[in-house]
Design an enzyme around this catalytic site. Sequence first.
Site: not given
Length: 637
Positions: A426, A499, A501, A503
């Site tokens: 990403e 990541d 998180d 998202d």
Amino acid sequence: MSMKENKIYDESQIQVLEGLEAVRKRPGMYIGSTSSRGLHHLVYEIVDNSIDEALQGFCETIEVTIHKDNSISVQDDGRGIPVGIHAKMGRPAVEVIMTVLHAGGKFGGEGYKVSGGLHGVGASVVNALSEECYVEVTKDGKVYKQEFERGKVVSDLTIVGESEGSGTKTYFKPDAEIFDEVEYDFDTLAQRLRELAFLNKGIKILLTDEREEKSKQFHYEGGLKSFVAYLNRNRETLHEEPIYVEGEKDTYSLEIAIQYNDSYTENLFSFANNIDTVEGGTHLSGFKTALTRIVNDYARRFNFLKENDKNLTGEDIREGLTAIISVKLRDPQFEGQTKTKLGNSEVRSIVDSLFSEHFGAVLEETPQLAKIIVDKALNAARAREAARKARELTRRKNILESTALPGKLADCSSRDPKECEVYLVEGDSAGGSAKQGRDRRFQAILPLKGKIMNVEKQRLDKILNFAEIRSMIAGIGAGIGEEFDISKIRYDRIIIMTDADVDGAHIRTLLLTFFYRYMKALVEEGHIYVAQPPLYKIAKNRKVYYAYSDKELNMILEQIGGKDKNTDIQRYKGLGEMDAEQLWDTTMDPEKRTLLRVDIQDAIAADEIFTILMGDKVEPRREFIQENAKKVQNLDI
């Protein structure tokens, strides 16, 4: 399916084929594995015996209980396992069934017409792999009990009471010496028991969990009709009532339910004697052939297809279709890699003729429904043609012709797919670190920009207009959809690196949805992985440590003497915060990294999860996230 003509089920029908010793030595051969999957399989083996009683018309209720210590009991109201002395063995038949491999009423005896259960190893294997086990049989006004430990008899069969009715109760505690884990998952059991209740309409299955004091009851008079409605409950259906076919021919019985929805994927599930035939087989091909032929015939006769138009393909006609095919037969032959493909050749024509007759009549009698089905297929055919043109642009002519590879792919030097892996990363900054930090010989990097398209809501022709998806198809090199050919993959491991998180979790789910819907074999054959980047970097006295969870962070802090002014803790928000060396050390070095293999055990459960997470309906998604948030730190499949 009630078959009561043969009521005699006694010790003379129990055939003996083999002894038990091997089971504890090689448990995987008998229950598939000693992981969580094998642990749950023990329950299904016992439940299958009760279901077999139900198939003969002798059992209505099955109660499965998870006790506080993760032991299990399964109770039914069938005829009760025979308790008379077995002529050949000179021991009670119930003892023979519990202690001798392949002893049962399904091996050549006339005790059963049809029986389920994939391995057919039944109670003796469960007994062999349990530290304690007992059976209670209620029969002829008496209650009989016999106890075992690790497959060995601990007490003779004795009468322990009196009772009306009949049935069998099997209690067992899985052996911690054998299994990697001995904790049962309520939802995993519920999924299969619900499936069995759908597949055997009218039967009542109760699952109780004494650890959390919760229970669920599964009971569906509608059979497969209820099953299809259940699978489509989070989708917009194109017609209210599923089309339902039920029929018998000779010793074969068939049940089919189908219902169209507005999605662009097909969901076909097939079963033979309650076994999920993941690899399909003759029953599925008979159904597909009949469906394609009947819809084309109808479209031609009523001028939906003009004289010069090509026939609709099976793929066009199955777009947006949810279908379940269930056959029950006396002697199923299972083939294929995982022994989950039905091979009986006569089944193809039986399914074809029974389904054709009924489905043809339904289209004739309900022209509105027929128009919905044909229009959906015609739209799919137009989109397929558009997708074919788009696909021509993305197809790689030769896997070594690097000009056809996406420009931003940093490929590896090895050309042996077995040793190669590609990281789908990403964002560009993380992509840059990954390119610098990788081992160029076998690690390729493909950076992905922005959010991936949600393929759950799009047709293939639209999906192929999306540059990031075209890059992945070209990079992986095996095509897409119906033309996907797993033998052409360029990388053995496809690793999603996002990541840690919200998202990142979303992008991960979008990618998994894409692979599951359009390159399903990659998921099924274990080629998809999720990288586990660290959550924390801890520095103290010039030493650096990485923690991959809060629990690990606390353990490290404990080891290094707690947190003081010399301790620096950094929580990583994203991969971009790590330099090339850190990314290699923590997330990409095969010696040190943690990779999670994406393992979707159950296609029905997976389909449901992707529909809930990625579909249009908000309420089921909210419910799913609330239910699962307690169990997992980040929602992942």
